[in-house]
Design a protein around this motif. Structure first.
Motif, PDB file in Angstrom:
ATOM      1  N   ASP A  43      35.098  39.446  41.074  1.00 32.07           N
ATOM      2  CA  ASP A  43      34.865  39.744  42.487  1.00 32.07           C
ATOM      3  C   ASP A  43      35.522  38.667  43.356  1.00 32.07           C
ATOM      4  OD1 ASP A  43      33.893  40.160  45.052  1.00 32.07           O
ATOM      5  OD2 ASP A  43      31.824  40.463  44.402  1.00 32.07           O
ATOM      6  N   PRO A  44      36.746  38.910  43.842  1.00 33.03           N
ATOM      7  CA  PRO A  44      37.456  37.872  44.593  1.00 33.03           C
ATOM      8  C   PRO A  44      36.778  37.495  45.910  1.00 33.03           C
ATOM      9  CG  PRO A  44      38.686  39.933  44.649  1.00 33.03           C
ATOM     10  CD  PRO A  44      37.543  40.128  43.708  1.00 33.03           C
ATOM     11  N   ASP A 106      43.334  35.486  41.863  1.00 34.25           N
ATOM     12  CA  ASP A 106      44.722  35.837  41.588  1.00 34.25           C
ATOM     13  C   ASP A 106      45.568  35.315  42.744  1.00 34.25           C
ATOM     14  OD1 ASP A 106      47.170  36.954  41.089  1.00 34.25           O
ATOM     15  OD2 ASP A 106      46.493  39.039  41.204  1.00 34.25           O
ATOM     16  N   TRP A 107      46.280  34.230  42.523  1.00 34.03           N
ATOM     17  CA  TRP A 107      47.043  33.589  43.592  1.00 34.03           C
ATOM     18  C   TRP A 107      48.318  34.352  43.927  1.00 34.03           C
ATOM     19  CZ3 TRP A 107      44.495  30.650  46.605  1.00 34.03           C
ATOM     20  CH2 TRP A 107      43.353  30.020  46.110  1.00 34.03           C
ATOM     21  N   SER A 108      48.684  35.340  43.108  1.00 34.48           N
ATOM     22  CA  SER A 108      49.852  36.152  43.446  1.00 34.48           C
ATOM     23  C   SER A 108      49.499  37.267  44.424  1.00 34.48           C
ATOM     24  CB  SER A 108      50.463  36.746  42.174  1.00 34.48           C
ATOM     25  OG  SER A 108      49.556  37.639  41.556  1.00 34.48           O
ATOM     26  N   ASP A 109      48.193  37.498  44.626  1.00 34.24           N
ATOM     27  CA  ASP A 109      47.715  38.517  45.562  1.00 34.24           C
ATOM     28  C   ASP A 109      47.779  37.945  46.981  1.00 34.24           C
ATOM     29  OD1 ASP A 109      46.340  40.321  47.135  1.00 34.24           O
ATOM     30  OD2 ASP A 109      44.672  40.549  45.734  1.00 34.24           O
ATOM     31  N   ALA A 110      48.467  38.635  47.865  1.00 32.93           N
ATOM     32  CA  ALA A 110      48.621  38.157  49.256  1.00 32.93           C
ATOM     33  C   ALA A 110      47.284  38.011  49.960  1.00 32.93           C
ATOM     34  CB  ALA A 110      49.531  39.101  50.034  1.00 32.93           C
ATOM     35  N   GLY A 111      46.260  38.762  49.570  1.00 32.46           N
ATOM     36  CA  GLY A 111      44.959  38.686  50.191  1.00 32.46           C
ATOM     37  C   GLY A 111      44.195  37.415  49.849  1.00 32.46           C
TER      38      GLY A 111
END
Length: 112
Positions: A43-44, A106-111
Motif C-alpha cells: 500500500d504505497p 516503487d521509485w520508478s512510479d511518478a506518483g
C-alpha cells in the motif's frame, strides 16, 4: 492537491516533534506494525504516510525529560541509549519503506 498533501505532512512532522518521550515509544511500536502491514499489502499511500510520521519522530527533540518514572534523573548514558535505540528502529523502518529490502515504495512510479 500537492499543497494540501504538503500541509498534512507538515502537521504530521510537527506532531512527532511535540510528543512526549513516553508517547514516542508507544507511537514507535504502532509505526512498526503499521509499516509491516503497509509493506505486506503493498500500500504505497500508507507507506508514504508512515514514512512522513517516522521522519517526524527522527527529528531531534527540543527538550528531553530529565526524569524517569521513579522521579530520579536519568543519566546521560541512559538518555543516549534510549535515543540510539529509537533512532535505529526508526531508520530500519524507513529503509524498509524506501525499498532497501526489495519491497517498499516503487521509485520508478511518478506518483511516488
Amino acid at each position: 492537491s500537492l499543497k494540501a498533501l504538503r500541509k498534512r505532512q507538515h502537521a504530521v512532522l510537527q506532531r512527532g516533534v511535540c510528543l512526549q518521550e513516553s508517547m514516542k515509544e508507544d507511537r514507535l511500536d504502532a509505526i512498526r506494525c503499521e509499516a509491516q502491514h503497509a509493506l505486506d499489502h503493498e500500500d504505497p499511500g500508507a507507506m508514504l504516510d508512515i514514512l512522513t510520521e517516522a521522519v517526524g519522530l527522527l527529528a531531534q527533540p527540543h527538550a528531553l525529560s530529565d526524569k524517569v518514572g521513579t522521579g530520579e534523573p536519568m543519566t546521560e548514558s541512559a538518555k543516549a541509549r534510549l535515543r540510539a535505540n529509537r533512532q535505529t528502529l526508526l531508520r530500519n523502518i524507513l529503509l524498509g519503506l524506501l525499498g532497501s529490502n526489495g519491497g517498499g515504495l516503487d521509485w520508478s512510479d511518478a506518483g511516488t
